[in-house]
Design an enzyme around this catalytic site. Structure first.
Site, PDB file in Angstrom:
ATOM      1  N   ARG A   1       1.065  -1.852   7.352  1.00 50.22           N
ATOM      2  CA  ARG A   1       0.288  -3.070   7.517  1.00 50.22           C
ATOM      3  C   ARG A   1      -0.046  -3.658   6.154  1.00 50.22           C
ATOM      4  O   ARG A   1      -0.455  -2.946   5.244  1.00 50.22           O
ATOM      5  CB  ARG A   1      -1.005  -2.802   8.267  1.00 50.22           C
ATOM      6  CG  ARG A   1      -1.919  -3.999   8.317  1.00 50.22           C
ATOM      7  CD  ARG A   1      -3.163  -3.745   9.105  1.00 50.22           C
ATOM      8  NE  ARG A   1      -4.085  -2.826   8.457  1.00 50.22           N
ATOM      9  CZ  ARG A   1      -4.961  -3.198   7.518  1.00 50.22           C
ATOM     10  NH1 ARG A   1      -5.006  -4.437   7.103  1.00 50.22           N
ATOM     11  NH2 ARG A   1      -5.782  -2.307   6.999  1.00 50.22           N
TER      12      ARG A   1
ATOM     13  N   ARG B   1       0.808  -1.219   0.000  1.00 45.68           N
ATOM     14  CA  ARG B   1       0.000   0.000   0.000  1.00 45.68           C
ATOM     15  C   ARG B   1       0.845   1.274   0.000  1.00 45.68           C
ATOM     16  O   ARG B   1       0.609   2.181  -0.795  1.00 45.68           O
ATOM     17  CB  ARG B   1      -0.899  -0.017   1.221  1.00 45.68           C
ATOM     18  CG  ARG B   1      -1.905  -1.109   1.110  1.00 45.68           C
ATOM     19  CD  ARG B   1      -2.731  -1.242   2.346  1.00 45.68           C
ATOM     20  NE  ARG B   1      -3.787  -2.202   2.098  1.00 45.68           N
ATOM     21  CZ  ARG B   1      -4.639  -2.609   3.022  1.00 45.68           C
ATOM     22  NH1 ARG B   1      -4.547  -2.129   4.246  1.00 45.68           N
ATOM     23  NH2 ARG B   1      -5.562  -3.487   2.729  1.00 45.68           N
TER      24      ARG B   1
END
Ligand SMILES: Cc1cc2nc3c(=O)[nH]c(=O)nc-3n(C[C@H](O)[C@H](O)[C@H](O)COP(=O)(O)OP(=O)(O)OC[C@H]3O[C@@H](n4cnc5c(N)ncnc54)[C@H](O)[C@@H]3O)c2cc1C
Ligand code: HEM
Ligand code: HEM
Ligand code: SF4
Ligand code: F3S
Ligand code: FES
Lengths: 650, 258, 253
Positions: free
Chosen positions: A447, A342
């Site tokens: 994450r 991400r």
């Protein structure tokens, strides 16, 4: 002597991460073999407060009640089923290797440590990978309708940052189905009397007596009444602080109050600057917008991300010929392509939009194109996989993704930082535990997709029930302070004053106004890319705005019935104080890692440049009496099983 | 692309508290982009009210993605407003025209007492779930997830009814204030799955009885299905009725056995 | 220092669903709203059966007085000599009356339940999507049908209302004459027509509704439910309405 060692020597709090002995793979088993137990008949003599009924909270409360503890559960939502976990779309990881594509506990562990850019605690991450397997079993047993193949076995998809298919999903509603599963298990205990549920009750302070967490102070949102609750242990499963950015994919009510109040009572707040910006959200359409919507990352399985090469492109997407399109993720990261992690995908998009190659009316997005997938798989398969996401997009953006490519842009989504906890998920305040997104534990600086649901459930189902017992065993028979203790009265009084103060200011601007302005500052200077002078600027702007907040805030209505403006005021207040800490943390961390990208520290290709020599540590902040003067404590990170390496997804 | 709506008149229900007597209050929104969501329009209104020193309109909302089921508005006589299969928070101003008058009311049902303005208390739904809307499987004892294969059709069907977001629009829309769609959806979800069989009949009896204590009865108007943001079919109601019948026999047999 | 163990927690295991008390089966079923709907549905079906058969029987009217009267007589003779004359007919009547009363009671108690479920009505007008006139007027159409039945019995079964407004004598066995005499009174004929249309409306929803209430929802047939209900209601109404009209038009009589 490295900076880490220097800082460590200056710690104001003794940070003991309580990592068990043995090789990383055996630590959890060793822990369980050696921990203290509470005899079944004695469990009912302990009361545990669980704040939050999201995945972490509901699963913890249900399991603790099943074991026989008295559980009091609190949520500011009207029902335990509403928690923000419900919004999770994409899926949940589990190292089941059902696909036989070479997945294993070790690989999930490795991917997560690497994905977190080597800023997480090995032991915790490995435990997470180990129990991920049990989570899937538990949820299926509860009737969570995960997607299946025609043979009747569970289906998997792959997710950013992984080269195996280990993500279990239920259409685009995985979080909903998981939360409902936990909620139902939780509700069964409420029905049985194992759990007392306090809904529409907001935690507004934590009470610490003789250095131990003894209970909480809550405000009944319906009546405005402020009451105290005492217990042997308090669990905070209160979610993340992504709404500090105002515009985020988080639910409107998500806030940092619980964690922040604990912080002010002495709990350390770790890595506040580690925030995740999700690459696939629907771009902002107008300035009145108050919420951004996520388009699940799973879309990147079949969608191709591109922008027109020509910044002054005016044609419709479908009229732009292939050679004038830049599929930049496939170009820059051949091996991961559209599934690059991400932080990396987000920054890539930002760069192009900053260069003026953005698309859409505000030129503030990039294309996520399904035409190729529709050709390859056919309209029906695409609909089967992403149908409801496409509908959601059409409702919001008013365009049909089957015909014109989606427009997406990064937005604040998740916060890796949170309350510092040891291996037992206990904060530095004995008796105070933090679980789920509220703690800092497992994701390091970034994450990976589908791992937050996993963490919330592992904390709640398979970690806390053991570690809390270990903490309570020695307390058997010891009497604990009740709510008549002066500390409780004092905390209640302070809370009352705080809320009356908001009402008394009687200025001219609404809490929303301040939240919006606060969000802008944090997004601009502490968002996807951070610079030294930017952060310094923010640290001047924030206190000024906070001052204005304290003097020019306007809260209408009164404190003794439902008053959403007043709730908001309290939450924004805490966001302000947190915002200053975020910027301070980002300023002090003179390296780039994961979600924290300092432009000064990057490779020639513009990738994050870590400084393992000086920053391979957790920055855990202690409340210093004023938001601008926190004390830094560090926990050095050691890597035994995984070797520190530069993260490459090329 | 985006264009602007002008002069929207809002008739909003204001009620100080559960016992208080409420009334409609009229506000005018001079201009708003059609890109804005319905709730963003209310946000803007509230911001205005607060800066003018008036109390903001209280309404429930959270995820704004149509998934948490918190938002709950009766818009122009329709639960969740005019757009089919769409929760209030997903409703956008595109659905309206300049100079429209929009009437906003709270859900009305004795099981959903009004807390304030447009906010109601839907705990009655939780009571239904607590009475049996679960599969008992305490943490730890679960077998391997792939032990029981489940036909894709069955699990998809279960998913269709599991999609319920507990918003209460079915009750709000039902002329009888019945919760049969909500209850039926949960029963259909759990009793379709192999894991749900053990408690199948105790579940349906318990849930139906709890539902009866608080809600009206279903006379098959079908309004609930039309209002449901997840377009859950009233088939689940028939399914619940069928299971209820079977339960009446099955459970009596079991009682007789012991 | 107070101990925090305040609340007494419930059992650790077991199920939250409380042990239910044993009741006679039918009462147990009837005690719930869902159960009451079963009763409505079953009694509804029985009554549907009756009105259909009754309508078909009455078609004999078109074959002339003799046939209709015979038919009436035949009903009395059902299962004679196994059962004495009229017994079976009375059993049927008894059944019908109980069904009607059950149906009525269920309707009444469900209606009360629903009123309680929404004491405060919506203050702005509702915009219904699916609910139609038929489904929303079941109570009223039902009541009027009930009223009709009373009049009808007084008129053609007991005859007390048969001669009001006309002359002539009511002879039980002369069913044909009784019908003709009755329908020659325009207001009566009109009342019959209206009442039967309302019955049709009641059935238009009812005959669809039963499938839901009785849990017969095989997706394969769902599409046919509407057709069935419409067809059934239409047949009953057309048949029944034709009689008074035929009489007034002089086709019968
Ligand atoms: C749009 C979106 C999509 C996502 N998709 C995925 C995904 O596909 N896969 C994945 O793994 N993760 C995903 N995530 C992340 C994941 O959903 C969250 O990190 C996770 O659900 C957090 O769960 P939690 O239990 O820790 O907190 P939450 O679910 O946020 O629950 C917080 C609870 O605490 C309560 N609470 C908070 N403060 C207070 C207070 N002061 N007083 C009383 N109660 C309080 C709230 O009422 C709530 O019940 C997504 C997140 C977002 C925003
Ligand atoms: C005593 C007068 C009557 C009253 C007050 C009455 C009232 C009602 C009501 C309120 C319903 C519930 C609506 C629903 O559940 O869909 C209903 C259903 C029904 N009624 Fe009647 N009714 C009466 C007579 C009749 C008669 C004479 C018939 C048949 C000829 C009939 C056939 C039905 C049917 C088939 C249903 C559907 C039952 C179901 O849904 O399970 N009713 N009635
Ligand atoms: C316009 C159409 C109708 C006509 C011409 C008609 C005619 C008759 C006649 C002639 C009788 C007397 C039979 C006898 O005494 O031997 C009768 C009885 C009866 N009718 Fe009708 N009827 C009609 C409609 C209905 C409807 C719609 C209902 C019910 C909803 C109904 C219910 C009854 C009942 C309950 C009896 C008594 C049966 C008995 O005593 O055995 N009728 N009808
Ligand atoms: S069934 Fe539909 S309308 Fe009813 S609560 Fe669930 S989602 Fe809402
Ligand atoms: S609208 Fe009401 S009557 Fe039944 S079919 Fe739906 S619950
Ligand atoms: S706000 Fe969550 S469903 Fe509308």
């Amino acid at each position: 002597m490295t900076l880490t060692e220097e800082l460590f020597a200056k710690n104001t709090v003794k940070l003991d991460s309580k990592i068990p002995d043995g090789p990383v793979a055996d630590k959890w088993d060793n822990y369980k073999e050696n921990m203290k137990l509470v005899n079944p008949n004695n469990k009912r003599k302990f009361k545990i407060i669980v704040v939050g009924t999201g995945l972490a909270g509901a699963s913890a409360a249900a399991t603790l009640a099943e074991l026989g503890y008295q559980v009091d559960a609190f949520t500011f939502h009207d029902s335990a089923r509403r928690a923000h976990s419900i919004a999770a779309q994409g899926g949940i990881n589990g190292a089941k290797n059902y696909k036989g594509d070479g997945d294993s506990v070790y690989r999930l562990f490795y991917d997560t440590v690497k994905g977190g850019d080597f800023r997480s605690r090995e032991a915790n991450v490995h435990r997470l990978a180990q129990v991920s397997v049990d989570i899937i079993d538990q949820m299926v047993a509860q009737g969570v309708p995960f997607a299946r193949e025609y043979g009747g076995l569970l289906d998997n998809r792959s997710f950013g940052g992984a080269q195996v298919s280990r993500t279990f999903y239920a259409r685009g509603q995985t979080g909903q189905q998981l939360l409902l599963g936990a909620y139902q298990q939780f509700s069964r205990q409420v029905g049985l009397g194992g759990i007392n549920l306090y809904n529409r009750s907001e935690l507004i302070d934590i009470v610490v007596i003789d250095g131990r967490a003894s209970g909480i102070v809550v405000r009944d949102l319906v009546t405005g009444e402020i009451t105290s609750h005492a217990a042997h242990a308090v669990v905070l499963a209160t979610g993340g602080y992504g709404n500090a950015f105002f515009l985020s994919t988080n639910a409107m009510a998500c806030n940092v109050t619980a964690a922040w109040r604990a912080h002010r009572k002495g709990a350390l707040f770790a890595n506040p600057c580690y925030t995740q910006i999700h690459p696939t959200c629907i771009p902002q359409s107008d300035d009145s917008q108050s919420k951004l919507t996520l388009m699940s990352e799973s879309l990147r399985n079949d969608g191709r991300v591109w922008v027109p090469t020509n910044p002054n492109e005016t044609r419709q997407a479908r009229d732009i010929p292939e050679e004038e399109r830049d599929y930049y993720l496939e170009r820059l990261y051949p091996s991961f392509g559209n599934l690059a992690p991400r932080d990396i995908s987000s920054r890539a998009a930002k760069r192009l939009v900053d260069k003026g190659q953005g698309v859409g009316p505000k030129k503030n997005g990039v294309y996520l194109d399904f035409s190729e997938a529709i050709e390859r798989l056919g309209h029906d398969v695409v609909q089967e996989r992403y149908g409801n996401l496409f509908e959601m997009y059409e409702r919001i953006a008013g365009e049909n993704p089957y015909e014109t490519p989606m427009r997406i842009y990064p937005a604040s989504h998740y916060t890796m930082g949170g309350l510092w906890v040891d291996y037992e998920l206990q904060t530095n305040i004995p008796g105070l535990y933090a679980a789920g997104e509220a703690n800092f534990s497992d994701h390091g600086a970034n994450r990976l997709g589908a791992s937050a649901l996993m963490q919330g459930l592992s904390d709640g189902y398979f970690v806390l029930p053991y570690t809390i017992g270990n903490g309570l065993a020695p307390l058997l028979g010891k009497s604990m302070p009740g709510i008549d203790h002066p500390e409780f009265k004092a905390a209640e009084e302070a809370a009352r004053e705080r809320f009356n103060a908001y009402l008394a200011i009687n200025g001219t601007k609404s809490p929303d106004y301040f939240h919006r302005e606060l969000g802008k500052i944090i997004w601009d200077y502490c968002g996807m890319e951070r610079t030294e002078e930017g952060l310094k600027k923010a640290l001047e702007l924030l206190p000024a705005l906070y001052q204005e907040f304290k003097t020019d805030l306007r809260v209408t209505g009164d404190g003794d019935n439902m008053n959403q403006t007043l709730e908001k005021a309290g939450r924004v207040d805490d966001f302000f104080q947190l915002g200053m800490l975020m910027c301070r943390d980002a300023l002090d961390r003179k390296e780039s890692c994961g979600g924290h990208f300092r432009s000064e520290y990057q490779t020639d290709e513009g990738e994050a440049l870590r400084d393992d020599e000086n920053y391979c540590h957790v920055a855990a902040w202690q409340w210093g009496g004023d938001p601008m003067t926190p004390n830094l404590n560090v926990e050095p990170l050691e890597f035994e099983a995984v070797h520190l390496a530069t993260r490459s997804y090329k | 692309m985006s264009n602007h709506l002008k002069n929207i008149t809002l008739r909003i229900w204001r009620q100080a508290g559960p016992a208080a007597k409420g009334k409609f209050e009229t506000h005018v929104v001079d201009e708003i982009t059609d890109e804005a969501s319905f709730l963003e329009m209310l946000d803007i209104l509230n911001d205005k009210l607060v800066t003018e020193g008036k109390e903001a309109v209280v309404f429930d909302h959270d995820c704004r993605e149509g998934i948490c089921g918190t938002c709950s508005l009766m818009i122009d006589g329709q639960a969740h407003g005019p757009q089919r299969g769409t929760a209030t928070c997903q409703l956008h101003m595109r659905q309206f025209k300049s100079n429209d008058t929009i009437t906003i009311e709270p859900w009305r049902a004795s099981a959903f007492p009004i807390i304030k303005d447009l906010m109601v208390d839907r705990s009655a739904f939780d009571r239904i779930i607590e009475s049996g809307g679960y599969i008992t499987s305490e943490t730890g004892g679960a077998p391997d997830a792939n032990l029981i294969p489940i036909s894709k059709i069955v699990s998809d069907a279960a998913m269709d009814s599991a999609a319920c977001i507990g918003c209460g629009a079915c009750v709000a829309a039902c002329p009888n204030g019945a919760a049969n769609l909500f209850t039926g959806a949960k029963i259909a979800h759990l009793s379709r799955l192999p894991q749900g069989q053990a408690e199948r009949y105790s579940r349906v009896e318990a849930m139906v009885e709890t539902m009866d204590e608080k809600f009206g009865s279903c006379t098959n108007h079908g309004e609930c299905e039309a209002a449901c943001p997840k377009e859950i079919s009233i088939d689940v109601i028939a399914l619940m009725n069928k299971d209820f019948r079977k339960a009446k026999f099955a459970n009596r047999k079991d009682l007789a056995r012991k | 220092m107070a101990q925090v163990v305040t609340s007494q927690r419930g059992p650790v295991t077991g199920t939250a669903t409380q042990q239910r008390k044993k009741r006679p089966f039918l009462l147990d079923l009837y005690s719930t709203a869902v159960g009451k709907k079963y009763v409505m549905g079953l009694t509804g079906i029985a009554m549907m059966g009756f009105v259909l058969a009754h309508m078909i029987g009455n078609l004999k009217m078109y074959l002339g007085a003799a046939h209709l009267n015979e038919y009436a007589e035949f009903l009395k003779q059902l299962l004679v000599p196994i059962a004495p004359e009229g017994v079976v007919l009375w059993l049927l009547r008894g059944g019908l009356i109980t069904f009607l009363l059950l149906h009525l009671h269920a309707a009444w108690s469900l209606t009360r339940l629903n009123r309680h479920a929404r004491p405060v009505k919506y203050q702005s007008s509702r915009d219904y999507q699916i609910a139609n006139f038929a489904s929303r007027t079941m109570r009223w159409s039902g009541i009027i049908v009930l009223a009709f039945i009373f009049w009808h019995l007084a008129d053609l079964t007991f005859g007390v209302a048969n001669t009001i407004g006309t002359h002539g004598v009511f002879v039980k066995a002369e069913v044909y004459d009784n019908v003709v005499r009755s329908f020659q009174r325009v207001p009566v004929a009109i009342f019959y027509v209206v009442a039967n249309i309302l019955l049709g409306i009641h059935l238009f929803h009812g005959a669809w509704s039963i499938f839901q209430s009785l849990g017969w929802n095989n997706p394969r047939f769902n599409t046919w439910r509407r057709a069935f209900a419409t067809g059934f209601a239409a047949v009953v109404v057309l048949g029944n309405v034709s009689f008074p009209i035929a009489v007034m038009a002089g086709i019968v009589g």
